[in-house]
Design a protein around this motif. Structure first.
Motif, mmCIF file in Angstrom:
data_model
loop_
_atom_site.group_PDB
_atom_site.id
_atom_site.type_symbol
_atom_site.label_atom_id
_atom_site.label_comp_id
_atom_site.label_asym_id
_atom_site.label_seq_id
_atom_site.Cartn_x
_atom_site.Cartn_y
_atom_site.Cartn_z
ATOM 1 N N TYR A 115 -1.526 5.766 -3.512
ATOM 2 C CA TYR A 115 -1.522 6.499 -2.268
ATOM 3 C C TYR A 115 -0.337 7.456 -2.275
ATOM 4 O O TYR A 115 0.713 7.132 -2.779
ATOM 5 N N SER A 116 -0.518 8.601 -1.739
ATOM 6 C CA SER A 116 0.619 9.520 -1.633
ATOM 7 C C SER A 116 0.599 10.152 -0.249
ATOM 8 O O SER A 116 -0.460 10.407 0.327
ATOM 9 N N VAL A 117 1.795 10.363 0.255
ATOM 10 C CA VAL A 117 1.948 10.996 1.564
ATOM 11 C C VAL A 117 2.561 12.367 1.323
ATOM 12 O O VAL A 117 3.570 12.492 0.655
ATOM 13 N N ALA B 240 0.807 -1.221 0.000
ATOM 14 C CA ALA B 240 0.000 0.000 0.000
ATOM 15 C C ALA B 240 0.840 1.271 0.000
ATOM 16 O O ALA B 240 0.392 2.308 -0.473
ATOM 17 N N ILE B 241 2.059 1.186 0.521
ATOM 18 C CA ILE B 241 2.855 2.389 0.714
ATOM 19 C C ILE B 241 4.165 2.273 -0.055
ATOM 20 O O ILE B 241 4.920 1.321 0.143
#
Length: 160
Positions: A157-159, A51-52
């Protein structure tokens, strides 16, 4: 009494079984149910294993690696989720040998993943849930449910 038993048996019929006498609408409904389940399981496997993405690297990790940082409890939660994926594959009609291979992947992930530090690194590299979904998809394709096996969820997903 016999009719009630037959109705009960019909309600637990293997969704992978092919019945030539089944109406086309029932066949489509069964394929849709299998496709929905595969998409759901694929999404769960992606969250658990990939996911990351760590920016600037090729390292991708999931909730399994993060949960592995919690001693005992995190590994137990990860193992339970892996078990759920295997149980759902069994409900979709996966044969015993396939379920055994999936259980082997999950067991290796759980045993090695429980070793402090080494297990955390291993959880990043060994993606048991993704491997298990790939095994399930291959099985579905071999059994004529290619449409169900081909569907997937694409998400990023982006942080910030």
């Amino acid at each position: 009494m016999q009719n009630a038993r037959n109705r009960a048996d019909d309600s637990f019929r293997n969704p992978m079984s092919s019945r030539s006498d089944a109406p086309r609408s029932e066949q489509v409904a069964r394929d849709t149910t299998v496709a929905d389940a595969v998409v759901r399981l694929d999404g769960l496997a992606k969250v658990m294993d990939s996911a990351i993405a760590i920016p600037g690297t090729n390292i991708v990790l999931g909730l399994d690696a993060v949960l592995g940082l919690l001693p005992v409890v995190g590994d137990a939660i990860s193992s339970a989720i892996s078990g759920y994926i295997i149980l759902e594959a069994k409900k979709l009609g996966a044969p015993r040998l396939l379920v055994a291979r999936m259980a082997g992947n999950a067991t290796v992930d759980a045993v090695v993943g429980s070793i402090p530090f080494l297990g955390d690194v291993f959880d990043v590299a060994f993606k048991a849930n993704r491997k298990n979904i790939a095994l399930l998809r291959r099985h579905l394709e071999k059994n004529g449910l290619a449409d169900a096996a081909a569907q997937t969820i694409e998400a990023s997903y982006s942080v910030r």
